[in-house]
Design a protein around this motif. Structure first.
Motif, PDB file in Angstrom:
ATOM      1  N   ILE A  83       0.838  -1.189   0.000  1.00 28.64           N
ATOM      2  CA  ILE A  83       0.000   0.000   0.000  1.00 28.64           C
ATOM      3  C   ILE A  83       0.886   1.257   0.000  1.00 28.64           C
ATOM      4  CG2 ILE A  83      -1.863   1.231   1.147  1.00 28.64           C
ATOM      5  CD1 ILE A  83      -2.548  -1.597   0.041  1.00 28.64           C
ATOM      6  N   GLY A  84       0.571   2.166  -0.922  1.00 28.77           N
ATOM      7  CA  GLY A  84       1.340   3.398  -1.060  1.00 28.77           C
ATOM      8  C   GLY A  84       2.455   3.313  -2.088  1.00 28.77           C
ATOM      9  N   ARG A  85       2.743   2.121  -2.563  1.00 29.00           N
ATOM     10  CA  ARG A  85       3.790   1.967  -3.563  1.00 29.00           C
ATOM     11  C   ARG A  85       3.194   2.108  -4.968  1.00 29.00           C
ATOM     12  NH1 ARG A  85       6.741  -3.431  -1.504  1.00 29.00           N
ATOM     13  NH2 ARG A  85       7.996  -3.101  -3.398  1.00 29.00           N
ATOM     14  N   LYS A  86       4.073   2.176  -5.993  1.00 32.05           N
ATOM     15  CA  LYS A  86       3.630   2.444  -7.362  1.00 32.05           C
ATOM     16  C   LYS A  86       3.852   1.244  -8.274  1.00 32.05           C
ATOM     17  CE  LYS A  86       4.442   7.454  -7.294  1.00 32.05           C
ATOM     18  NZ  LYS A  86       5.154   8.585  -7.947  1.00 32.05           N
ATOM     19  N   THR A  87       2.916   1.103  -9.212  1.00 34.37           N
ATOM     20  CA  THR A  87       3.052   0.084 -10.248  1.00 34.37           C
ATOM     21  C   THR A  87       4.021   0.602 -11.315  1.00 34.37           C
ATOM     22  OG1 THR A  87       1.309   0.916 -11.707  1.00 34.37           O
ATOM     23  CG2 THR A  87       0.625  -0.457  -9.844  1.00 34.37           C
ATOM     24  N   PRO A  88       4.460  -0.260 -12.235  1.00 30.75           N
ATOM     25  CA  PRO A  88       5.345   0.216 -13.305  1.00 30.75           C
ATOM     26  C   PRO A  88       4.750   1.353 -14.132  1.00 30.75           C
ATOM     27  CG  PRO A  88       5.372  -2.170 -13.208  1.00 30.75           C
ATOM     28  CD  PRO A  88       4.303  -1.725 -12.263  1.00 30.75           C
ATOM     29  N   LYS A  89       3.426   1.472 -14.147  1.00 30.93           N
ATOM     30  CA  LYS A  89       2.773   2.555 -14.880  1.00 30.93           C
ATOM     31  C   LYS A  89       2.588   3.806 -14.025  1.00 30.93           C
ATOM     32  CE  LYS A  89       0.318  -0.506 -18.087  1.00 30.93           C
ATOM     33  NZ  LYS A  89      -1.010  -0.943 -18.601  1.00 30.93           N
ATOM     34  N   GLY A  90       3.122   3.789 -12.815  1.00 27.05           N
ATOM     35  CA  GLY A  90       3.049   4.961 -11.955  1.00 27.05           C
ATOM     36  C   GLY A  90       1.770   5.087 -11.152  1.00 27.05           C
ATOM     37  N   VAL A  91       0.948   4.044 -11.147  1.00 27.96           N
ATOM     38  CA  VAL A  91      -0.304   4.076 -10.392  1.00 27.96           C
ATOM     39  C   VAL A  91      -0.017   3.717  -8.938  1.00 27.96           C
ATOM     40  CG1 VAL A  91      -2.600   3.076 -10.135  1.00 27.96           C
ATOM     41  CG2 VAL A  91      -1.652   3.451 -12.421  1.00 27.96           C
ATOM     42  N   VAL A  92      -0.489   4.559  -8.014  1.00 31.09           N
ATOM     43  CA  VAL A  92      -0.286   4.302  -6.593  1.00 31.09           C
ATOM     44  C   VAL A  92      -1.293   3.252  -6.114  1.00 31.09           C
ATOM     45  CG1 VAL A  92      -0.331   5.297  -4.278  1.00 31.09           C
ATOM     46  CG2 VAL A  92       0.577   6.629  -6.188  1.00 31.09           C
ATOM     47  N   LEU A  93      -0.795   2.251  -5.417  1.00 33.65           N
ATOM     48  CA  LEU A  93      -1.657   1.221  -4.848  1.00 33.65           C
ATOM     49  C   LEU A  93      -2.199   1.746  -3.519  1.00 33.65           C
ATOM     50  CD1 LEU A  93       0.556  -1.917  -5.609  1.00 33.65           C
ATOM     51  CD2 LEU A  93      -1.432  -1.076  -6.897  1.00 33.65           C
ATOM     52  N   GLU A  94      -3.338   2.396  -3.584  1.00 29.36           N
ATOM     53  CA  GLU A  94      -3.869   3.100  -2.415  1.00 29.36           C
ATOM     54  C   GLU A  94      -4.518   2.168  -1.401  1.00 29.36           C
ATOM     55  OE1 GLU A  94      -6.470   6.049  -3.971  1.00 29.36           O
ATOM     56  OE2 GLU A  94      -4.835   7.393  -4.576  1.00 29.36           O
ATOM     57  N   ASP A  95      -5.000   1.020  -1.852  1.00 27.20           N
ATOM     58  CA  ASP A  95      -5.686   0.098  -0.952  1.00 27.20           C
ATOM     59  C   ASP A  95      -5.672  -1.298  -1.563  1.00 27.20           C
ATOM     60  OD1 ASP A  95      -7.578   0.249  -3.027  1.00 27.20           O
ATOM     61  OD2 ASP A  95      -8.767   1.751  -1.955  1.00 27.20           O
ATOM     62  N   ASP A  96      -6.320  -2.249  -0.882  1.00 32.96           N
ATOM     63  CA  ASP A  96      -6.266  -3.621  -1.402  1.00 32.96           C
ATOM     64  C   ASP A  96      -7.126  -3.803  -2.657  1.00 32.96           C
ATOM     65  OD1 ASP A  96      -8.802  -3.766  -0.139  1.00 32.96           O
ATOM     66  OD2 ASP A  96      -8.002  -4.853   1.575  1.00 32.96           O
ATOM     67  N   THR A  97      -8.073  -2.908  -2.883  1.00 29.76           N
ATOM     68  CA  THR A  97      -8.805  -2.956  -4.159  1.00 29.76           C
ATOM     69  C   THR A  97      -7.854  -2.644  -5.315  1.00 29.76           C
ATOM     70  OG1 THR A  97     -10.897  -2.318  -3.126  1.00 29.76           O
ATOM     71  CG2 THR A  97     -10.692  -1.935  -5.489  1.00 29.76           C
ATOM     72  N   ALA A  98      -7.007  -1.649  -5.117  1.00 32.34           N
ATOM     73  CA  ALA A  98      -6.021  -1.309  -6.146  1.00 32.34           C
ATOM     74  C   ALA A  98      -5.039  -2.462  -6.366  1.00 32.34           C
ATOM     75  CB  ALA A  98      -5.273  -0.043  -5.749  1.00 32.34           C
TER      76      ALA A  98
ATOM     77  N   VAL B 126      -9.933 -11.323  -4.975  1.00 32.94           N
ATOM     78  CA  VAL B 126     -10.968 -10.474  -4.386  1.00 32.94           C
ATOM     79  C   VAL B 126     -10.332  -9.629  -3.286  1.00 32.94           C
ATOM     80  CG1 VAL B 126     -13.247 -10.400  -3.312  1.00 32.94           C
ATOM     81  CG2 VAL B 126     -12.642 -12.309  -4.815  1.00 32.94           C
ATOM     82  N   PRO B 127     -10.513  -8.306  -3.308  1.00 31.67           N
ATOM     83  CA  PRO B 127      -9.885  -7.454  -2.290  1.00 31.67           C
ATOM     84  C   PRO B 127     -10.461  -7.680  -0.902  1.00 31.67           C
ATOM     85  CG  PRO B 127     -11.385  -6.172  -3.654  1.00 31.67           C
ATOM     86  CD  PRO B 127     -11.278  -7.529  -4.298  1.00 31.67           C
ATOM     87  N   GLY B 128      -9.618  -7.494   0.108  1.00 27.25           N
ATOM     88  CA  GLY B 128     -10.031  -7.726   1.483  1.00 27.25           C
ATOM     89  C   GLY B 128     -11.152  -6.838   1.961  1.00 27.25           C
TER      90      GLY B 128
ATOM     91  N   ALA C  92     -13.875  -6.345   0.719  1.00 25.91           N
ATOM     92  CA  ALA C  92     -15.147  -7.046   0.530  1.00 25.91           C
ATOM     93  C   ALA C  92     -15.470  -7.958   1.703  1.00 25.91           C
ATOM     94  CB  ALA C  92     -15.105  -7.863  -0.760  1.00 25.91           C
ATOM     95  N   TYR C  93     -14.457  -8.312   2.476  1.00 23.98           N
ATOM     96  CA  TYR C  93     -14.634  -9.208   3.625  1.00 23.98           C
ATOM     97  C   TYR C  93     -14.565  -8.463   4.954  1.00 23.98           C
ATOM     98  CZ  TYR C  93     -13.537 -12.443  -0.135  1.00 23.98           C
ATOM     99  OH  TYR C  93     -13.539 -13.120  -1.325  1.00 23.98           O
ATOM    100  N   GLY C  94     -14.457  -7.144   4.882  1.00 22.17           N
ATOM    101  CA  GLY C  94     -14.501  -6.341   6.089  1.00 22.17           C
ATOM    102  C   GLY C  94     -13.198  -6.178   6.821  1.00 22.17           C
ATOM    103  N   LEU C  95     -12.081  -6.653   6.244  1.00 22.98           N
ATOM    104  CA  LEU C  95     -10.794  -6.533   6.918  1.00 22.98           C
ATOM    105  C   LEU C  95      -9.703  -6.330   5.875  1.00 22.98           C
ATOM    106  CD1 LEU C  95      -9.593  -6.688   9.829  1.00 22.98           C
ATOM    107  CD2 LEU C  95      -8.968  -9.051   9.294  1.00 22.98           C
ATOM    108  N   SER C  96      -9.029  -5.200   5.950  1.00 23.65           N
ATOM    109  CA  SER C  96      -7.975  -4.833   5.002  1.00 23.65           C
ATOM    110  C   SER C  96      -6.669  -4.603   5.746  1.00 23.65           C
ATOM    111  CB  SER C  96      -8.380  -3.554   4.257  1.00 23.65           C
ATOM    112  OG  SER C  96      -9.528  -3.754   3.462  1.00 23.65           O
ATOM    113  N   PRO C  97      -5.509  -4.574   5.024  1.00 31.55           N
ATOM    114  CA  PRO C  97      -5.358  -4.805   3.579  1.00 31.55           C
ATOM    115  C   PRO C  97      -4.955  -6.252   3.269  1.00 31.55           C
ATOM    116  CG  PRO C  97      -3.370  -3.798   4.454  1.00 31.55           C
ATOM    117  CD  PRO C  97      -4.268  -4.048   5.626  1.00 31.55           C
ATOM    118  N   TYR C  98      -5.848  -6.956   2.605  1.00 33.82           N
ATOM    119  CA  TYR C  98      -5.637  -8.338   2.192  1.00 33.82           C
ATOM    120  C   TYR C  98      -6.258  -8.526   0.813  1.00 33.82           C
ATOM    121  CZ  TYR C  98      -4.684  -9.376   7.146  1.00 33.82           C
ATOM    122  OH  TYR C  98      -4.163  -9.390   8.419  1.00 33.82           O
ATOM    123  N   PHE C  99      -5.960  -9.652   0.190  1.00 35.24           N
ATOM    124  CA  PHE C  99      -6.743 -10.098  -0.954  1.00 35.24           C
ATOM    125  C   PHE C  99      -6.888 -11.606  -0.851  1.00 35.24           C
ATOM    126  CE2 PHE C  99      -2.350 -10.051  -2.505  1.00 35.24           C
ATOM    127  CZ  PHE C  99      -2.218 -11.251  -3.189  1.00 35.24           C
TER     128      PHE C  99
END
Length: 400
Positions: A334-349, A363-365, A367-374
């Motif tokens: 979380i908070g790091r960037k993909t090769p395209k420069g997109v910031v991974l703001e949460d587990d959905t990202a 499936v991002p965490g 959806a299960y009520g507890l983050s950050p997981y997938f």
């Protein structure tokens, strides 16, 4: 004009179905995607169960049945509870529905008044809060961190109960975490519930046969028999017998609740497919060899995934104790960037990145009520899981 009722405004579609559909959409465009979104055994239904369905259809068992189920299937379910769980139920204490999800929906439809609260230990199955909200209830999410083994504790339960609490949901082994409650764990929760007689217990035990490392399953009903009069034991044949598409769930519980649930069912879908009910009799009363074989395969797959994820810098995974999922921690991404420069703001990202760049559906965490997981499903072949882990590893390695 609007075609949609206002009550649907608070309900989200199934996150696991959405992940699977996103994977299918990419596949339709020619993209090679591994779909680990849905939890569905990849084994065929055992042949003796299919043969029983074939025989039932040819014998003319193709008519409506009682809303609660045929006498034969309810007796088979009662026998299963006595034989495997040490629970003393009769056929009259049983109802069947189109999957465990409909059992839960019927129970909530039959009991919830507007504003009633349902305690949901998180991480929880994605449909629990949405069904509660759809039927006018209020989900009370209790985060159960990894430090507790993703299990609800007596202290957390006591703090969550209010005068409006109607239900406590338990799921063991848990989806998505794989957490298993011991008999002493359940007894401790039962001691809290004994002080709050207005609280009903919904114990979702659909994964009971999928346990690892020599663990033995203990039903909530067996651990807390003094709460039998306000406990609904939910189960089904989908997971243990590789029968997801047959759509048969069942429950045991107090007679007034079951009667109300049967009324709901009689005015909605009438009954479960008669042929699927005959197949369920064969599943529960017939040979259980395949159930054991499935469990062994799921444990090997669990081990493969745990070993693979542990080698990926940036991800964590506590070994699931049961079920066929891996709830993977991704806090360091979380908070790091993909090769395209997109910031991974949460587990959905993170899940979106793994799908679009790693070509693995999860499936991002949230959806299960507890983050950050997938969550990924491990209910597929070792070959597919090995490739999926390699793709996840390659994608995570590119995050800056």
């Amino acid at each position: 004009m609007s075609y949609v009722a206002s009550r649907l405004s608070v309900v989200k579609p199934s996150a696991s179905m959405a992940a699977s559909q996103a994977a299918k959409a990419l596949r339709a465009k020619g993209v090679d995607v591994i779909d680990l979104g849905l939890g569905e055994p990849d084994f065929p239904t055992p042949l003796h169960i299919i043969d029983a369905a074939h025989f039932a259809a040819k014998a003319g068992q193709t008519l409506y049945t009682a809303a609660a189920g045929t006498p034969e299937v309810r007796e088979a379910i009662a026998g299963k509870f006595r034989r495997e769980n040490g629970l003393d139920y009769t056929a009259d204490d049983i109802v069947v529905a189109n999957g465990a999800k409909q059992i839960i929906f019927n129970a909530l439809m039959a009991t919830l008044e507007t504003g009633d609260e349902a305690i949901l230990p998180a991480p929880y199955f994605v449909s629990y809060p949405e069904m509660v909200k759809l039927l006018g209830g209020v989900p009370v999410v209790v985060e159960c961190p990894e430090t507790t083994g993703f299990r609800l504790t007596p202290v957390l339960l006591e703090k969550a109960i209010t005068p409006r609490t109607k239900w406590l949901f338990l799921n063991m082994p848990g989806n998505p975490s794989g957490a298993v409650y011991s008999e002493s764990d359940l007894e401790a929760l039962g001691a809290v519930l004994a002080r709050h007689p207005q609280v009903l217990v919904l114990s979702d035990e659909i994964y009971e046969h999928i346990l690892f490392d020599g663990r033995e399953f203990v039903s909530f009903g067996k651990a807390c028999p003094e709460l039998k009069g306000r406990t609904l034991i939910v189960n089904g044949v989908s997971k243990s017998y590789a029968m997801t598409g047959w759509r048969v769930g069942y429950a045991a519980g107090p007679a007034p609740l079951l009667k109300a649930m049967s009324t709901v069912q009689s005015q909605s879908c009438t009954s479960v497919c008669s042929i699927a009910q005959a197949a369920t009799v064969a599943a529960l009363n017939g040979p259980q060899d395949e159930v054991a074989r499935f469990r062994q395969a799921f444990e090997r797959r669990r081990d493969l995934v745990v070993d693979g994820i542990r080698k990926i810098n940036g991800l964590t995974l506590s070994p699931p104790e049961g079920a066929f999922y891996a709830y993977i921690g991704c806090a360091s991404l979380i908070g790091r960037k993909t090769p395209k420069g997109v910031v991974l703001e949460d587990d959905t990202a993170v899940s979106n990145y793994l799908l679009n760049e790693g070509r693995v559906a999860s499936v991002p965490g949230v959806a299960y009520g507890l983050s950050p997981y997938f969550r990924i499903s491990t209910a597929t072949s070792e070959e597919v899981l090995t490739e999926a882990i390699a793709r996840i590893n390659a994608a995570v390695a590119q995050v800056e």
